[in-house]
Motif scaffolding. Sequence first.
Motif, mmCIF file in Angstrom:
data_model
loop_
_atom_site.group_PDB
_atom_site.id
_atom_site.type_symbol
_atom_site.label_atom_id
_atom_site.label_comp_id
_atom_site.label_asym_id
_atom_site.label_seq_id
_atom_site.Cartn_x
_atom_site.Cartn_y
_atom_site.Cartn_z
ATOM 1 N N GLU A 210 84.032 10.126 57.535
ATOM 2 C CA GLU A 210 83.690 11.383 58.201
ATOM 3 C C GLU A 210 83.625 12.478 57.140
ATOM 4 O O GLU A 210 84.339 12.421 56.129
ATOM 5 C CB GLU A 210 84.749 11.778 59.229
ATOM 6 C CG GLU A 210 84.932 10.854 60.388
ATOM 7 C CD GLU A 210 86.054 11.336 61.296
ATOM 8 O OE1 GLU A 210 85.774 12.098 62.247
ATOM 9 O OE2 GLU A 210 87.210 10.976 61.029
ATOM 10 N N HIS A 211 82.796 13.483 57.395
ATOM 11 C CA HIS A 211 82.705 14.642 56.507
ATOM 12 C C HIS A 211 83.060 15.906 57.282
ATOM 13 O O HIS A 211 82.727 16.037 58.468
ATOM 14 C CB HIS A 211 81.296 14.751 55.920
ATOM 15 C CG HIS A 211 80.960 13.658 54.972
ATOM 16 N ND1 HIS A 211 81.220 13.730 53.624
ATOM 17 C CD2 HIS A 211 80.400 12.438 55.170
ATOM 18 C CE1 HIS A 211 80.826 12.626 53.033
ATOM 19 N NE2 HIS A 211 80.325 11.810 53.955
ATOM 20 N N PHE A 212 83.714 16.834 56.589
ATOM 21 C CA PHE A 212 84.195 18.056 57.230
ATOM 22 C C PHE A 212 83.754 19.281 56.435
ATOM 23 O O PHE A 212 83.741 19.263 55.202
ATOM 24 C CB PHE A 212 85.722 18.025 57.347
ATOM 25 C CG PHE A 212 86.220 16.886 58.187
ATOM 26 C CD1 PHE A 212 86.346 17.025 59.560
ATOM 27 C CD2 PHE A 212 86.533 15.670 57.604
ATOM 28 C CE1 PHE A 212 86.798 15.965 60.341
ATOM 29 C CE2 PHE A 212 86.983 14.608 58.366
ATOM 30 C CZ PHE A 212 87.112 14.754 59.742
ATOM 31 N N THR A 213 83.413 20.325 57.157
ATOM 32 C CA THR A 213 82.968 21.602 56.594
ATOM 33 C C THR A 213 83.932 22.677 57.089
ATOM 34 O O THR A 213 84.027 22.914 58.299
ATOM 35 C CB THR A 213 81.528 21.915 57.039
ATOM 36 O OG1 THR A 213 80.679 20.834 56.640
ATOM 37 C CG2 THR A 213 81.026 23.209 56.416
ATOM 38 N N ILE A 214 84.635 23.312 56.142
ATOM 39 C CA ILE A 214 85.780 24.150 56.497
ATOM 40 C C ILE A 214 85.550 25.604 56.085
ATOM 41 O O ILE A 214 85.334 25.900 54.903
ATOM 42 C CB ILE A 214 87.061 23.622 55.808
ATOM 43 C CG1 ILE A 214 87.260 22.138 56.100
ATOM 44 C CG2 ILE A 214 88.270 24.444 56.228
ATOM 45 C CD1 ILE A 214 87.384 21.789 57.568
ATOM 46 N N PRO A 215 85.610 26.548 57.021
ATOM 47 C CA PRO A 215 85.544 27.969 56.650
ATOM 48 C C PRO A 215 86.785 28.378 55.852
ATOM 49 O O PRO A 215 87.883 27.853 56.066
ATOM 50 C CB PRO A 215 85.510 28.689 58.004
ATOM 51 C CG PRO A 215 85.168 27.644 59.012
ATOM 52 C CD PRO A 215 85.704 26.357 58.476
ATOM 53 N N TYR A 216 86.588 29.308 54.934
ATOM 54 C CA TYR A 216 87.715 29.884 54.197
ATOM 55 C C TYR A 216 87.283 31.265 53.721
ATOM 56 O O TYR A 216 86.129 31.670 53.907
ATOM 57 C CB TYR A 216 88.137 28.976 53.025
ATOM 58 C CG TYR A 216 87.213 29.043 51.828
ATOM 59 C CD1 TYR A 216 87.547 29.809 50.716
ATOM 60 C CD2 TYR A 216 86.008 28.347 51.809
ATOM 61 C CE1 TYR A 216 86.705 29.887 49.622
ATOM 62 C CE2 TYR A 216 85.157 28.419 50.721
ATOM 63 C CZ TYR A 216 85.505 29.188 49.630
ATOM 64 O OH TYR A 216 84.656 29.273 48.545
ATOM 65 N N ARG A 217 88.176 31.997 53.070
ATOM 66 C CA ARG A 217 87.851 33.346 52.612
ATOM 67 C C ARG A 217 87.009 33.269 51.331
ATOM 68 O O ARG A 217 87.452 33.584 50.238
ATOM 69 C CB ARG A 217 89.136 34.132 52.373
ATOM 70 C CG ARG A 217 89.870 34.521 53.641
ATOM 71 C CD ARG A 217 89.087 35.528 54.477
ATOM 72 N NE ARG A 217 88.704 36.719 53.721
ATOM 73 C CZ ARG A 217 89.474 37.791 53.538
ATOM 74 N NH1 ARG A 217 90.696 37.817 54.055
ATOM 75 N NH2 ARG A 217 89.036 38.822 52.847
ATOM 76 N N HIS A 218 85.762 32.825 51.511
ATOM 77 C CA HIS A 218 84.883 32.697 50.344
ATOM 78 C C HIS A 218 84.557 34.052 49.721
ATOM 79 O O HIS A 218 84.191 34.128 48.544
ATOM 80 C CB HIS A 218 83.594 31.959 50.714
ATOM 81 C CG HIS A 218 82.791 32.622 51.788
ATOM 82 N ND1 HIS A 218 82.992 32.364 53.129
ATOM 83 C CD2 HIS A 218 81.801 33.535 51.716
ATOM 84 C CE1 HIS A 218 82.143 33.086 53.838
ATOM 85 N NE2 HIS A 218 81.412 33.806 53.005
#
Length: 245
Positions: A210-218
Amino acid sequence: MRLALISDIHGNLPALEAVLADIRQRGCDAVVNLGDCLSGPLWPRETAQLLMAENHTTLAGNHERQLLNLPLAQQNESDRFTASQLTATEWNWLAQLPATLQLDDDILLCHGSPHSDIVYLTESIFHGRTVLSTENEIRRRLEGTKSAVIACGHTHIPRSLYLDDILIVNPGSVGLQAYVDDHPPHTIENGSPHARYGIIEKSQHTWKSEHFTIPYRHDLAAEKAQKENRTDWAFALKYGRTPST
């Protein structure tokens, strides 16, 4: 077994923290880190300290090799910045990292490909862009390597594919979603600034991913890159694209 794969953090501490927090919620048995941990104009020392505290299985990527072996004058701008931030503790940790690792009977870990930390395993460069390699190209890069799972990084492109009953997984990059390389000239872009990672799991004798795309304080990472006068990184961190597109 349920195993989280991270790679290509490039000193992006807030992205790493967000990814590790997400992994902790998903019940993984372990985390492995496929290299290129620190290099970039961000937080290399702090990232190393977190990784040492977490004590995950970690590989050396091409940037670790360059930091350890290239004279400062021959290093690129990202590596020189990183070298200037590290203490003896971080250098000693880097020196102990393996380039590849057979994790168990099923899983081979590498950074680029099994025989080189700078060769893309599943991508080729065509007119300055990266494209999926042919099956024969991938077989040549494997050079007879046999394992149920081969986990690699380096390209920053999330990908999973099966070839001759081998699951090849690239979890993508935790810390940098776009860059321009000049060996040979080409561009990598994932199209958004979010952090990436992957999970592999064995169920009924079969491995899946599985692949995951994670929001962060970019925005914080982009601001740090801008503060270090790296407008190329600042743009990539903010948009997940290169400035020319």
